[in-house]
Each structure stands twice: as structure tokens, then as C-alpha cells.
Design an enzyme around this catalytic site. Structure first.
Site, mmCIF file in Angstrom:
data_model
loop_
_atom_site.group_PDB
_atom_site.id
_atom_site.type_symbol
_atom_site.label_atom_id
_atom_site.label_comp_id
_atom_site.label_asym_id
_atom_site.label_seq_id
_atom_site.Cartn_x
_atom_site.Cartn_y
_atom_site.Cartn_z
ATOM 1 N N SER A 154 33.249 7.154 -12.013
ATOM 2 C CA SER A 154 33.827 5.806 -12.096
ATOM 3 C C SER A 154 32.971 4.878 -12.949
ATOM 4 O O SER A 154 33.487 3.949 -13.571
ATOM 5 C CB SER A 154 33.918 5.186 -10.707
ATOM 6 O OG SER A 154 34.581 6.014 -9.818
ATOM 7 N N HIS A 209 38.824 9.775 -16.425
ATOM 8 C CA HIS A 209 38.748 8.919 -15.233
ATOM 9 C C HIS A 209 40.140 8.685 -14.670
ATOM 10 O O HIS A 209 40.938 7.936 -15.248
ATOM 11 C CB HIS A 209 38.055 7.594 -15.601
ATOM 12 C CG HIS A 209 37.852 6.695 -14.435
ATOM 13 N ND1 HIS A 209 37.987 5.336 -14.492
ATOM 14 C CD2 HIS A 209 37.545 6.977 -13.153
ATOM 15 C CE1 HIS A 209 37.755 4.816 -13.299
ATOM 16 N NE2 HIS A 209 37.497 5.790 -12.468
ATOM 17 N N GLU A 222 41.864 7.046 -17.908
ATOM 18 C CA GLU A 222 40.961 6.574 -18.973
ATOM 19 C C GLU A 222 40.293 7.811 -19.587
ATOM 20 O O GLU A 222 39.669 8.602 -18.867
ATOM 21 C CB GLU A 222 39.891 5.636 -18.404
ATOM 22 C CG GLU A 222 40.411 4.247 -18.081
ATOM 23 C CD GLU A 222 39.326 3.307 -17.559
ATOM 24 O OE1 GLU A 222 39.423 2.100 -17.794
ATOM 25 O OE2 GLU A 222 38.376 3.779 -16.895
ATOM 26 N N ASN A 269 37.174 -0.587 -14.396
ATOM 27 C CA ASN A 269 36.243 -0.946 -13.318
ATOM 28 C C ASN A 269 35.238 -2.007 -13.759
ATOM 29 O O ASN A 269 34.762 -2.794 -12.947
ATOM 30 C CB ASN A 269 35.507 0.303 -12.810
ATOM 31 C CG ASN A 269 36.381 1.104 -11.853
ATOM 32 O OD1 ASN A 269 37.421 0.619 -11.403
ATOM 33 N ND2 ASN A 269 35.979 2.321 -11.559
HETATM 34 P P1 NAI Z 1 34.706 12.275 -2.023
HETATM 35 O O1 NAI Z 1 33.465 12.014 -1.280
HETATM 36 O O2 NAI Z 1 36.016 12.069 -1.352
HETATM 37 O O3 NAI Z 1 34.691 13.775 -2.545
HETATM 38 C C1 NAI Z 1 33.596 14.394 -3.158
HETATM 39 C C2 NAI Z 1 33.707 15.886 -2.877
HETATM 40 O O4 NAI Z 1 32.795 16.583 -3.699
HETATM 41 C C3 NAI Z 1 33.378 16.254 -1.442
HETATM 42 O O5 NAI Z 1 34.462 16.972 -0.877
HETATM 43 C C4 NAI Z 1 32.116 17.126 -1.573
HETATM 44 O O6 NAI Z 1 32.072 18.180 -0.610
HETATM 45 C C5 NAI Z 1 32.264 17.663 -2.967
HETATM 46 N N1 NAI Z 1 30.994 18.041 -3.602
HETATM 47 C C6 NAI Z 1 29.820 17.366 -3.575
HETATM 48 N N2 NAI Z 1 28.893 18.035 -4.306
HETATM 49 C C7 NAI Z 1 29.507 19.145 -4.798
HETATM 50 C C8 NAI Z 1 29.077 20.230 -5.598
HETATM 51 N N3 NAI Z 1 27.846 20.293 -6.057
HETATM 52 N N4 NAI Z 1 29.969 21.188 -5.904
HETATM 53 C C9 NAI Z 1 31.237 21.135 -5.432
HETATM 54 N N5 NAI Z 1 31.681 20.134 -4.650
HETATM 55 C C10 NAI Z 1 30.830 19.146 -4.345
HETATM 56 O O7 NAI Z 1 34.601 11.415 -3.354
HETATM 57 P P2 NAI Z 1 35.775 10.894 -4.308
HETATM 58 O O8 NAI Z 1 36.219 9.580 -3.852
HETATM 59 O O9 NAI Z 1 36.761 11.976 -4.484
HETATM 60 O O10 NAI Z 1 34.979 10.655 -5.653
HETATM 61 C C11 NAI Z 1 34.590 11.717 -6.480
HETATM 62 C C12 NAI Z 1 34.263 11.175 -7.857
HETATM 63 O O11 NAI Z 1 35.415 10.508 -8.378
HETATM 64 C C13 NAI Z 1 33.140 10.152 -7.886
HETATM 65 O O12 NAI Z 1 32.433 10.303 -9.082
HETATM 66 C C14 NAI Z 1 33.882 8.832 -7.865
HETATM 67 O O13 NAI Z 1 33.141 7.783 -8.426
HETATM 68 C C15 NAI Z 1 35.083 9.170 -8.731
HETATM 69 N N6 NAI Z 1 36.251 8.345 -8.537
HETATM 70 C C16 NAI Z 1 36.636 7.929 -7.295
HETATM 71 C C17 NAI Z 1 37.771 7.151 -7.132
HETATM 72 C C18 NAI Z 1 38.241 6.754 -5.779
HETATM 73 O O14 NAI Z 1 39.098 5.857 -5.684
HETATM 74 N N7 NAI Z 1 37.757 7.355 -4.710
HETATM 75 C C19 NAI Z 1 38.584 6.752 -8.298
HETATM 76 C C20 NAI Z 1 38.141 7.309 -9.546
HETATM 77 C C21 NAI Z 1 36.999 8.046 -9.644
#
Ligand code: NAI
Ligand code: CAA
Length: 698
Positions: free
Chosen positions: A406, A427, A439, A477
Site C-alpha cells: 500500500s 496495488h 494502481e 493512499n
Molecule cells: P493480511 O494480514 O490479511 O494478510 C497477510 C497474509 O500474508 C496472512 O495470511 C499471512 O499468513 C500471510 N503471510 C505473511 N508472511 C508470509 C510469507 N512469508 N509467505 C506467505 N504468506 C505470508 O493482510 P492484507 O490486508 O491482505 O494486506 C496484505 C498486503 O496488501 C499488505 O502489503 C497491505 O498493505 C496491502 N494492501 C492491503 C489493503 C487492505 O485494504 N487490507 C489494500 C491494498 C493493499
């Protein structure tokens, strides 16, 4: 006789064939050509019927939108429809593809309508901030009754042929070449002595409760006015003579065409198409895109995997352990079941996606054959670098390595690999299988065909893809952080979060900023404030009252408590009584005497903060054009489409007025409100953001 209308005959039938690619829009040349061809058919004593048919992918997609805002050119569309209807010959429209807006009005001017089974008709003008302006609101209700006509005019939806026949819009459905079936139908009508059948001579629709209908449509439109105007036009069809009804429709149409709302929506129409057409990508072939990998199956990873599966791609998703993998699979299957329930996919498609198109694994080896990988792990640079290092080792040469980060620096992530040219930011927005925005974040070393592949992926997933450069938060963002801060400052100075949310939903936003913060999770902002704490400018005002709620473990909707309190299992929310107390404590600590804010001041400050930062994003080249920023806000941040986007809004306000407000606010807080140099230059040179859009389009 005309470049865009070909005239031919088949026995007693004159065939008027519209040839104005790509969608047979009713340009001046088409209107004139049709009018002249009608004259020619009527002058020929052998001719008994006229068939109007379109060439290419549509019958007619409506008025030529590029002519809106330019001086009117004769013949105008209402007169053309009236002229077609008044013909002594029997006039038939044979429809295929789409027949929309003015196109349907031409067809309603004809006496009989035949269509292909796959044809769709509609009056989508409401999506352009307009209403039908060539008799659509007067003729349609004479066929369908007032209620169905109002539904068509105010929803703008495309109606399938069989439904349109049930509604009385289409007389006959027949598969075949539109011209051939049209001529055969015309011959049948001639031989059976079918009369001319002018809709304007049919009975006016019965009355309904107009005011209640109007109120309902206006409420649904959340500030958009053209739906209500459509109701009033249909009311005129019921209450006035046909000629007076036409005049009433014209008056309402002209008012809507002059409104800022239609300018905003027409801006959105053209730019949602233009935003993904990058001149530098012309002729650049994208790389292969059959299978993709997704790292992390949390909120975003699961949504991205779902989007890819729904677009018929194979997906390999990697999680950290068996339990996380099972949870990720559960999330994806849940979303696919939702798509099944909504009729987006069939049961057999659903089963195939779940069983064979999706692989969930804990081992990176299964990524060795994928064409593109999207990383969606925790927002932590160290974790991301480790993941990219592993991807570099396992992925095949030429595979694209993308991050869904993000805020983090994509150049730094790319540097963790031996192939930075293959690294890009993609993104997505949550929920990723539903939100339209993508994006495409181009890093310093990203290869041009990798950029082309990012856009190709967006297209396959049905996204509106916007090019962004690297900076903290990219386009959306980064701007969000800024206008959110303006809202926080207003809270510190005395406006309540609930007044701010209401003022902004009244302005047309889908949600106010504090309701959005609760939905996204208050922990995100809390973490960001901690991350940025070290590098803060001494003049920066950073409200911290909400951090106290986070410290107690309340993160918004997901924990049931944030700015609002949420009842379990329900969408209902009420203001959290703790919030005013926390705000008052911080005001006391900072020795701030709270003051009143009008809704108008709230909107002005919020919008000026958004515009100022958006202008800086364009000025720095993070966004390619002002309209790109507008599309980001429209498709990712619930910005009201009828306002076109923040920079279109600024143009319509007058940039001098916007800049004067920013300068006034800068007298209180020069650090936050430092005016954008680009905005200053535009005001000095008397230009607008749209002038920049046009200059770039050349
Ligand atoms: P989340 O916490 O829901 O999911 C992250 C997942 O990654 C978890 O299931 C975790 O077990 C897994 N994980 C962690 N390390 C790992 C690894 N080394 N190998 C494989 N899996 C691994 O987080 P979320 O919200 O899905 O965010 C993920 C990314 O997307 C972040 O960079 C965030 O900034 C970005 N993002 C989030 C948005 C949102 O609204 N939540 C919107 C756009 C981007
Ligand atoms: N006027 C001018 N250009 C139009 C147009 C129109 N009515 N409709 C589409 N186009 C252009 C698009 O801008 C696009 O141009 P580029 O290739 O340069 O980007 C091109 O035609 C193809 O359009 P799409 O990429 O959207 O093609 P599609 O196959 O995905 O969709 C469509 C086709 C369903 C017709 C869609 O373009 C559409 O919804 N068009 C708008 C229809 C509409 O709103 N009609 C009502 C006009 S208002 C009216 O008619 C008022 C009145 O009553 C007087």
C-alpha cells in the site's frame, strides 16, 4: 449519398444502413444522412417501407457524446425522431448489439421494432447526468406504462431482448442477419397491410404517485439530480399533450446538460476509458499471463486470487503454514460461492475453479512455472524483501514479480532481487475481486513490457488500471492520508467526526472518512503514525486521540468498536460515546477552544486538501494526468461519480477560488496547507486541469 448512411432497396423496402464505427453514435452526419435518406425513400413511389439497420457491433449506441457541450448542429435528434415517426411509409428498426439512449429513441420513432435474441436496449443517459432528450421519456411510457419506463430511465440498465419484448418495446425477436430478418419482417408487414403505428398517437400513461416516486429516486441517487428529472419528464408524458411533453423533456434535458453533474459524469465516461491507454505502451507486447502466483492469502491475497480465478486464470497461492493455507482456501471459496449466488458463474464453473484452477501450498517450489506473482504479505519491508529474495530464486526467467504493497518503496523491494526490471507494484483495493481500481506502480527499473503486462492483467480482471509512480502511498493512499489529516484537524478544532461523515455523504461520498477508517481497521492508521513518528516536521499537527482507543484493542468494525459502535451480525452502527471524551481531553491538553464548523466549511476544507495534494501528485509525475487522479478517487475511494473526481470538481469550482481558500487556510497552518506549485501556475496562466488533460491527449 452519405459516408455514414448507405441507401439501398430490396423490392419495396428502402434500407438505411448506418456505418459509423465503432458504435454508430448519432453524430451530425448520421442524423443528416438518416433525414436525407428518409426524404429519398419517401420520394420514390415504389417504396412502401423503410428499414433502419446498423453495421458493425451495435444498432446505435446513442447520441455522439463528443458533441455535448459544443454548439448544436441541425438536424437535432428530437426532430429526427419526429420526422421518422411522421413518415407516411411504414418504418422498421432492426436491432442488434446495443441500442442505447438516442439509438433507442430513433427505434421508438420507428413504427415497428425487430431484434436479435442477443440484442440489448436501454436509456443510459442517467449515467451521464442526463435524461433521454429525444422523446424517450414520452414514447417509452406509452408502450410500457409509467413505472417500467421510470425504472428504465432512472436505472439506465441494459434490458435484454426477451424482457424488452415482454415490456412492449420490441415487437419481434428473430435470429439471423439483422438486415435480412428486417427486410423479411418489412415484407410481411407490407403484405399484411400493417398500418403505420406512431407511438406519439398512443394513449398517455396512467398517473402514479409522482412525488413519492421522485423522492425515492432522489434518495437512491445520493445527491445526483438527473434521475429525479427523468421522473418529472415521464410525469409530463402522463399529464401533458405529446407536443407539450416533448417540450418539457427538452427543457429538463437542457438543464441537465448545463449542470456540473453531467460535466462530471461525461468526464468520468471518457477518462475511465482513456486512463489505461498509455501512449508509451502502443505496440509493446505484454508477456504471457496464463497462470499467476499469490503470496499470502489474507484479505488481499484471497481477493486477488478470487479475481484471477473469475477471469479464468490458474492460481497458485502460498501461505506460511497448513492452518493459514486452509483459512486462505476458505476465504477464496467463500468469495466464489458469493459469485455463484450472484449468478456471476455457474455451478460447474465454480466447481472447476475450486478443484482444478486453484492450488494452495506452503512451498515456494510450486511457483516455478507461473507467469506472474503478486505478493500480498504483511506490510513490512523486511518480510517483503525476504519474500522477493525467495521469489527471485524460484521463479522462471521472465516471470513478473509484483507487490501489492500500500505504501512501501517498490524500488527498494526490487533491489532485493537480481531482476529489478521484472518487478512492479500492482496495488489492488479491498475487496480485490470487487473493487474496480488497480494502481500499476512503475518503479525506476521496471521494463516497459512488464508495465504493459500489468495493464493487460488489469484488463483481464475487468479493472480500471491507472499508472502510478513510486512515493509513499502512490496516488490514492497518499492523497487519502492528506485529506484524512484535514478531517482530523477539523475534529481537533471542534467539528465532530459524525458531522464530518454526514456532511461528506451529503456531498455524495459513499461513506464518510471516519466510517471508512472503522471499516479499514483503525490499526492501519495507528501503525502508520508510529512508522512516521520519527521523521515528523515540528509544525505537523498529528491528532492522537484515536490511538488511545487502539491501545485498548478497539480497531473499528472488526472489533465492534471504533468511531462507531457496531452490533454483532448487523450493519447498524451508533456513535461511540467514548470518542467525544477522548477528543475533549486532547483539546484540553493542546489548549484548543473548540469552534463550530458549517457543513459547507467542512466540505471546502476536505476538498481543498484533496485537490492540493492531488495537484502535487500530478506536479511530481506520480500521476500521468489530472484525470488519472480523478479515476483513482472515483474507482477506489467512493468519490461521487457525478462530481467527476477532485480535479474536475476543482475546475468546475474555479481554480482561483480553490487556491484562494488554500491560501486562507495556510494562514493558520502554513506547513499543512502549502499550495501546490502546479495549482499556482494554472491560476496564473488562466488554465484548468482539463487543459492539461487535453494537452496530454494530443
Ligand atoms: P493480511 O494480514 O490479511 O494478510 C497477510 C497474509 O500474508 C496472512 O495470511 C499471512 O499468513 C500471510 N503471510 C505473511 N508472511 C508470509 C510469507 N512469508 N509467505 C506467505 N504468506 C505470508 O493482510 P492484507 O490486508 O491482505 O494486506 C496484505 C498486503 O496488501 C499488505 O502489503 C497491505 O498493505 C496491502 N494492501 C492491503 C489493503 C487492505 O485494504 N487490507 C489494500 C491494498 C493493499
Ligand atoms: N458517443 C461517442 N463515442 C462513444 C459513444 C457515444 N455514445 N459510445 C461509445 N463511444 C466510444 C467510446 O468512447 C470508445 O472510444 P475509444 O475507443 O476512443 O475509447 C468507443 O466508442 C468504444 O466504446 P467502449 O470501449 O465503451 O466499447 P464497449 O463495446 O465496451 O461498449 C457501449 C460499447 C456499451 C456502447 C459503451 O461504449 C457505452 O455504454 N456507450 C455509451 C452509451 C450511452 O451512454 N448512450 C447514451 C448517449 S446520451 C444520449 O443518447 C442522449 C440523448 O438522448 C439525446
Amino acid at each position: 449519398m452519405s459516408d455514414v448512411i448507405s441507401y439501398s432497396t430490396s423490392g419495396p423496402v428502402a434500407i438505411l444502413r448506418i456505418q459509423n464505427p465503432p458504435v454508430n453514435a448519432l453524430s451530425q452526419a448520421v442524423r443528416q444522412g438518416l433525414s436525407e435518406a428518409m426524404d429519398r425513400a419517401e420520394a420514390d413511389v415504389e417504396i412502401k417501407a423503410v428499414l433502419i439497420v446498423g453495421e458493425g457491433r451495435a444498432f446505435i449506441a446513442g447520441a455522439d457524446i463528443t458533441e455535448f457541450g459544443k454548439p448544436p448542429m441541425e438536424p437535432n435528434l428530437p426532430d429526427l425522431c419526429t420526422r421518422i415517426e411522421a413518415s407516411p411509409l411504414v418504418v422498421i428498426a432492426s436491432m442488434h448489439g446495443v441500442t442505447l439512449g438516442g439509438g433507442l429513441e430513433v427505434a421508438l420513432g420507428a413504427h415497428y421494432r425487430i431484434a436479435q435474441p442477443t440484442a440489448r436496449v436501454g436509456l443510459p443517459e442517467v449515467h451521464l447526468g442526463l435524461l433521454p432528450g429525444a422523446g424517450g421519456t414520452q414514447r417509452l411510457p406509452r408502450l410500457t406504462g409509467a413505472e417500467k419506463a421510470i425504472e428504465a430511465v432512472t436505472s439506465g440498465r441494459q434490458i435484454k431482448a426477451d424482457e424488452a419484448r415482454e415490456m412492449g418495446i420490441i415487437d419481434k425477436i428473430e435470429e439471423g442477419d439483422p438486415q435480412e430478418v428486417g427486410v423479411a419482417y418489412a415484407m410481411d408487414l407490407i403484405s399484411s397491410g400493417a398500418p403505420r403505428r406512431a407511438i406519439s398517437e398512443m394513449a398517455a400513461p396512467s398517473s402514479i404517485d409522482w412525488d413519492a416516486t421522485y423522492d425515492g429516486v432522489m434518495k437512491k441517487g445520493r445527491g445526483q439530480i438527473s434521475g429525479g428529472a427523468g421522473v418529472r419528464a415521464v410525469q409530463a408524458a402522463s399529464e401533458l399533450s405529446f407536443a407539450d411533453g416533448m417540450a418539457a423533456e427538452r427543457k429538463l434535458f437542457t438543464e441537465m446538460l448545463a449542470s456540473d453533474q453531467s460535466k462530471g459524469m461525461i468526464h468520468a465516461f471518457f477518462n475511465e476509458r482513456a486512463v489505461s491507454n498509455l501512449p508509451e505502451l502502443k505496440g509493446v507486447a505484454p508477456r504471457a499471463l496464463q497462470s499467476i502466483g499469490v503470496i499470502g492469502g489474507g484479505t488481499m491475497g484471497a481477493g486477488i486470487a478470487t479475481a484471477a480465478l473469475l477471469a479464468q486464470m490458474e492460481v497458485v497461492l502460498i501461505e506460511t503454514g497448513e492452518a493459514q493455507a486452509a483459512a486462505a482456501r476458505g476465504r477464496i471459496e467463500g468469495s466464489l460461492s458469493g459469485a455463484l449466488k450472484r449468478g456471476k458463474i455457474s455451478q460447474s464453473q465454480h466447481d472447476a475453479l475450486v478443484t482444478s484452477a486453484l492450488t494452495v501450498a506452503v512451498n515456494y517450489d510450486s511457483l516455478s512455472t507461473v507467469d506472474l506473482v503478486i505478493e500480498a504479505v504483511f506490510e513490512d519491508m523486511a518480510v517483503k524483501k525476504e519474500v522477493f529474495g525467495k521469489l527471485d530464486a524460484v521463479c522462471k526467467p521472465g516471470a513478473i514479480l509484483a507487490s501489492n504493497t500500500s505504501y512501501l518503496d517498490v524500488d527498494e523491494i526490487a533491489a532485493a532481487t537480481s531482476r529489478p526490471a521484472d518487478v512492479i507494484g500492482l496495488h489492488f483495493f479491498s475487496p480485490a475481486h470487487i473493487m474496480k481500481l488497480l494502481e500499476v506502480v512503475v518503479a525506476d527499473k521496471t521494463a516497459i513490457d512488464v508495465v504493459a503486462t500489468g495493464f493487460e492483467l488489469g484488463k483481464r480482471l475487468g479493472k480500471i488500471s491507472v499508472r502510478a509512480g513510486v512515493c509513499d502511498g502512490f496516488i490514492g493512499n497518499r492523497i487519502l492520508a492528506h485529506y484524512r489529516t484535514a478531517a482530523d484537524h477539523m475534529v481537533l478544532d471542534g467539528a465532530s467526526p459524525y458531522q464530518i461523515d454526514r456532511a461528506l455523504t451529503d456531498f455524495g461520498f459513499a461513506m464518510g472518512p471516519f466510517a471508512v477508517a472503522d471499516l479499514a481497521g483503525l490499526d492501519i492508521g495507528w501503525m502508520t503514525r508510529k512508522r512516521k513518528a520519527a521523521g515528523r516536521h515540528p509544525d505537523e499537527r498529528v491528532p492522537t486521540y484515536i490511538d488511545k482507543l487502539c491501545e485498548e484493542g478497539h480497531f473499528g468494525r472488526k472489533t465492534g468498536e471504533g468511531y462507531y459502535l457496531y452490533e454483532a451480525g448487523s450493519h447498524a452502527s451508533v456513535p461511540n460515546p467514548k470518542i467525544p471524551v477522548l477528543i475533549a481531553d486532547e483539546q484540553a491538553a493542546l489548549e484548543i477552544t473548540p469552534r463550530d464548523f458549517s457543513d459547507e466549511e467542512i466540505v471546502t476544507r476536505y476538498m481543498c486538501a484533496m485537490v492540493n495534494e492531488a495537484a502535487k501528485v500530478v506536479e511530481e509525475g506520480i500521476a500521468r494526468r489530472p484525470a488519472d487522479v480523478d479515476m483513482v478517487l472515483l474507482f477506489g475511494y467512493g468519490f461521487p461519480r457525478f462530481r467527476g473526481g477532485p480535479l474536475k470538481w476543482a475546475d468546475l469550482q474555479g481554480l482561483d477560488k480553490v487556491l484562494a481558500n488554500i491560501e486562507r487556510f495556510a494562514q493558520e497552518d502554513a506547513w499543512f496547507w502549502k499550495p501546490s506549485a502546479l495549482l499556482e501556475q494554472l491560476v496564473t496562466s488562466g488554465r484548468s486541469f482539463d487543459d492539461l488533460n487535453r494537452a496530454q491527449a494530443k
